[in-house]
Scaffold this motif. Structure first.
Motif, PDB file in Angstrom:
ATOM      1  N   ASP A 299       0.763  -1.246   0.015  1.00 51.61           N
ATOM      2  CA  ASP A 299      -0.030   0.067   0.040  1.00 51.61           C
ATOM      3  C   ASP A 299       0.944   1.217  -0.053  1.00 51.61           C
ATOM      4  OD1 ASP A 299      -2.586  -1.112  -0.442  1.00 51.61           O
ATOM      5  OD2 ASP A 299      -2.856  -1.345   2.021  1.00 51.61           O
ATOM      6  N   GLY A 300       2.143   1.008   0.279  1.00 48.03           N
ATOM      7  CA  GLY A 300       3.227   2.285   0.398  1.00 48.03           C
ATOM      8  C   GLY A 300       3.435   2.782  -1.029  1.00 48.03           C
ATOM      9  N   LEU A 301       3.349   1.845  -2.058  1.00 50.39           N
ATOM     10  CA  LEU A 301       3.742   2.322  -3.480  1.00 50.39           C
ATOM     11  C   LEU A 301       2.717   3.101  -4.090  1.00 50.39           C
ATOM     12  CD1 LEU A 301       4.616  -1.672  -4.657  1.00 50.39           C
ATOM     13  CD2 LEU A 301       6.075   0.127  -3.885  1.00 50.39           C
ATOM     14  N   SER A 302       3.180   3.704  -4.936  1.00 52.16           N
ATOM     15  CA  SER A 302       2.518   4.716  -5.962  1.00 52.16           C
ATOM     16  C   SER A 302       3.556   5.028  -6.947  1.00 52.16           C
ATOM     17  CB  SER A 302       2.115   5.975  -5.153  1.00 52.16           C
ATOM     18  OG  SER A 302       2.928   6.819  -4.904  1.00 52.16           O
ATOM     19  N   ILE A 303       2.872   5.230  -8.000  1.00 56.33           N
ATOM     20  CA  ILE A 303       3.571   5.633  -9.450  1.00 56.33           C
ATOM     21  C   ILE A 303       4.305   6.665  -9.105  1.00 56.33           C
ATOM     22  CG2 ILE A 303       3.003   6.483 -11.850  1.00 56.33           C
ATOM     23  CD1 ILE A 303       0.865   4.238 -11.924  1.00 56.33           C
ATOM     24  N   GLY A 304       3.491   7.923  -8.524  1.00 60.28           N
ATOM     25  CA  GLY A 304       4.420   9.088  -8.260  1.00 60.28           C
ATOM     26  C   GLY A 304       5.390   8.966  -7.239  1.00 60.28           C
ATOM     27  N   ARG A 305       5.427   8.110  -6.427  1.00 64.93           N
ATOM     28  CA  ARG A 305       6.166   7.726  -5.436  1.00 64.93           C
ATOM     29  C   ARG A 305       7.677   7.222  -6.112  1.00 64.93           C
ATOM     30  NH1 ARG A 305       7.396   5.198  -0.175  1.00 64.93           N
ATOM     31  NH2 ARG A 305       9.661   5.081   0.091  1.00 64.93           N
ATOM     32  N   LEU A 306       7.436   6.195  -6.853  1.00 63.25           N
ATOM     33  CA  LEU A 306       8.526   5.506  -7.448  1.00 63.25           C
ATOM     34  C   LEU A 306       9.277   6.493  -8.613  1.00 63.25           C
ATOM     35  CD1 LEU A 306       7.242   1.902  -7.942  1.00 63.25           C
ATOM     36  CD2 LEU A 306       8.451   2.751  -6.412  1.00 63.25           C
ATOM     37  N   ALA A 307       8.499   7.411  -9.185  1.00 60.51           N
ATOM     38  CA  ALA A 307       8.851   8.298 -10.020  1.00 60.51           C
ATOM     39  C   ALA A 307      10.016   9.425  -9.503  1.00 60.51           C
ATOM     40  CB  ALA A 307       8.057   8.975 -10.832  1.00 60.51           C
ATOM     41  N   THR A 308       9.511   9.704  -8.262  1.00 61.76           N
ATOM     42  CA  THR A 308      10.218  10.705  -7.542  1.00 61.76           C
ATOM     43  C   THR A 308      11.612   9.851  -6.899  1.00 61.76           C
ATOM     44  OG1 THR A 308       8.217  11.890  -6.877  1.00 61.76           O
ATOM     45  CG2 THR A 308      10.309  12.070  -5.478  1.00 61.76           C
ATOM     46  N   ASP A 309      11.471   8.773  -6.416  1.00 64.21           N
ATOM     47  CA  ASP A 309      12.487   8.112  -5.719  1.00 64.21           C
ATOM     48  C   ASP A 309      13.636   7.742  -6.796  1.00 64.21           C
ATOM     49  OD1 ASP A 309      11.203   8.033  -3.570  1.00 64.21           O
ATOM     50  OD2 ASP A 309      10.875   5.778  -3.557  1.00 64.21           O
ATOM     51  N   LEU A 310      13.091   7.563  -8.164  1.00 62.87           N
ATOM     52  CA  LEU A 310      14.070   7.061  -9.065  1.00 62.87           C
ATOM     53  C   LEU A 310      14.736   8.291 -10.075  1.00 62.87           C
ATOM     54  CD1 LEU A 310      12.585   3.780 -10.031  1.00 62.87           C
ATOM     55  CD2 LEU A 310      14.711   4.068  -8.956  1.00 62.87           C
ATOM     56  N   GLY A 311      13.974   9.586  -9.909  1.00 59.79           N
ATOM     57  CA  GLY A 311      14.085  10.658 -10.680  1.00 59.79           C
ATOM     58  C   GLY A 311      13.995  10.454 -12.000  1.00 59.79           C
ATOM     59  N   ILE A 312      12.658   9.743 -12.208  1.00 56.79           N
ATOM     60  CA  ILE A 312      12.268   9.612 -13.693  1.00 56.79           C
ATOM     61  C   ILE A 312      10.810  10.263 -13.667  1.00 56.79           C
ATOM     62  CG2 ILE A 312      13.719   7.639 -14.041  1.00 56.79           C
ATOM     63  CD1 ILE A 312      11.253   5.969 -13.557  1.00 56.79           C
ATOM     64  N   SER A 313      10.235  10.325 -14.957  1.00 59.26           N
ATOM     65  CA  SER A 313       9.043  10.917 -15.066  1.00 59.26           C
ATOM     66  C   SER A 313       7.942   9.989 -14.624  1.00 59.26           C
ATOM     67  CB  SER A 313       8.776  11.183 -16.589  1.00 59.26           C
ATOM     68  OG  SER A 313       8.398  10.141 -17.329  1.00 59.26           O
ATOM     69  N   LYS A 314       6.916  10.528 -14.030  1.00 55.39           N
ATOM     70  CA  LYS A 314       5.429   9.918 -13.774  1.00 55.39           C
ATOM     71  C   LYS A 314       4.952   9.379 -14.818  1.00 55.39           C
ATOM     72  CE  LYS A 314       1.409  10.431 -11.037  1.00 55.39           C
ATOM     73  NZ  LYS A 314       0.427  11.419 -10.282  1.00 55.39           N
ATOM     74  N   SER A 315       4.745  10.087 -15.929  1.00 54.05           N
ATOM     75  CA  SER A 315       4.105   9.581 -17.205  1.00 54.05           C
ATOM     76  C   SER A 315       4.839   8.221 -17.604  1.00 54.05           C
ATOM     77  CB  SER A 315       4.190  10.652 -17.972  1.00 54.05           C
ATOM     78  OG  SER A 315       5.617  11.018 -18.601  1.00 54.05           O
ATOM     79  N   GLY A 316       6.156   8.198 -17.395  1.00 53.03           N
ATOM     80  CA  GLY A 316       6.947   6.950 -18.038  1.00 53.03           C
ATOM     81  C   GLY A 316       6.546   5.813 -17.162  1.00 53.03           C
TER      82      GLY A 316
END
Length: 241
Positions: free
Chosen positions: A73-90
């Motif tokens: 439940d702690g996962l989100s597309i935005g969270r992973l994009a921020t963590d990895l420094g990549i685009s949310k749309s990707g």
């Protein structure tokens, strides 16, 4: 380190691995095998498919580490994009929904677990020796630990046991597969007269319960629990009278 500096540092790391800031892969890595939706390895020369597959693997492997600490439940597309420094749309393009991301994360955790625990144990002879090998590999997996939060299954099963759906289904299949693997070896040991008669399914259930409890103890700093796990295991592997 400031947020912009952190993102630049992560970005440089990803570039070194072959992944661009937009979530795609650079030409540093080349390959021709990807895994299809049904789990089969498929050969392809389509660089877009290969880049997408590598991006997906990079993202989902990070998701496994996050979920081991904070739960699925702690996962989100935005969270992973921020963590990895990549685009949310990707990330959105690769997974679509949070549920798809969660399912992919569980499957990745299963694959990593099998590589670290199950496959190495297969070199041991069938029966009691393989049960011991599986338990020893599990101890190493949880003690090191392989994932920052310890055992991935212990961290996530309780959160979905009363929530029907694809995420619970894949978690359940992974847990059942692990127990069945132990039970098969126990049946072999009983059938060859290596150990005394026992209920293989019940014993596998009991060993799994002990491992879940051991994971909690290890997270709390109780390293002595490892010896308890070994004692419990040996208690089930006694030879017949």
């Amino acid at each position: 380190m400031s947020v912009p500096e952190r993102k630049r540092t992560i970005g440089r790391t990803l570039l070194a691995r072959g992944i661009r800031q937009d979530g795609a892969m650079s030409e540093v890595e080349q390959g021709d095998v990807v895994r299809s939706a049904d789990g089969a390895d498929v050969v392809t020369s389509d660089q877009r498919v290969l880049r997408g597959a590598r991006s997906r693997r990079t993202i989902v492997r990070h998701a496994v580490d996050v979920a081991s600490l904070e739960g699925l439940d702690g996962l989100s597309i935005g969270r992973l994009a921020t963590d990895l420094g990549i685009s949310k749309s990707g990330v959105q393009t690769l997974f679509g929904t949070k549920e798809n991301l969660q399912v992919a994360t569980v499957k990745c955790a299963r694959d990593v677990f099998e590589d670290a625990v199950v496959r190495p144990a297969q070199t041991a002879p069938c029966g009691a020796a393989r049960v011991r090998a599986l338990i020893e590999r599990w101890i190493e997996y949880a003690s090191v630990p392989l994932f920052p939060g310890g055992c991935f299954w212990a961290a996530n099963l309780a959160g979905f046991d009363s929530r029907p759906g694809p995420v619970r289904d894949v978690l359940f299949r992974c847990q059942r597969g692990w127990r069945d693997l132990i039970a098969v070896e126990l049946r072999h040991a009983v059938g060859t007269g290596e150990i005394a008669q026992l209920d293989a399914d019940l014993t596998a259930f009991q060993l799994d319960a002990v491992l879940v409890a051991a994971n909690t103890a290890l997270r709390l700093g109780d390293e002595e629990v490892v010896d308890k796990v070994r004692l419990v295991t040996e208690g089930f592997l006694v030879p017949p009278n």
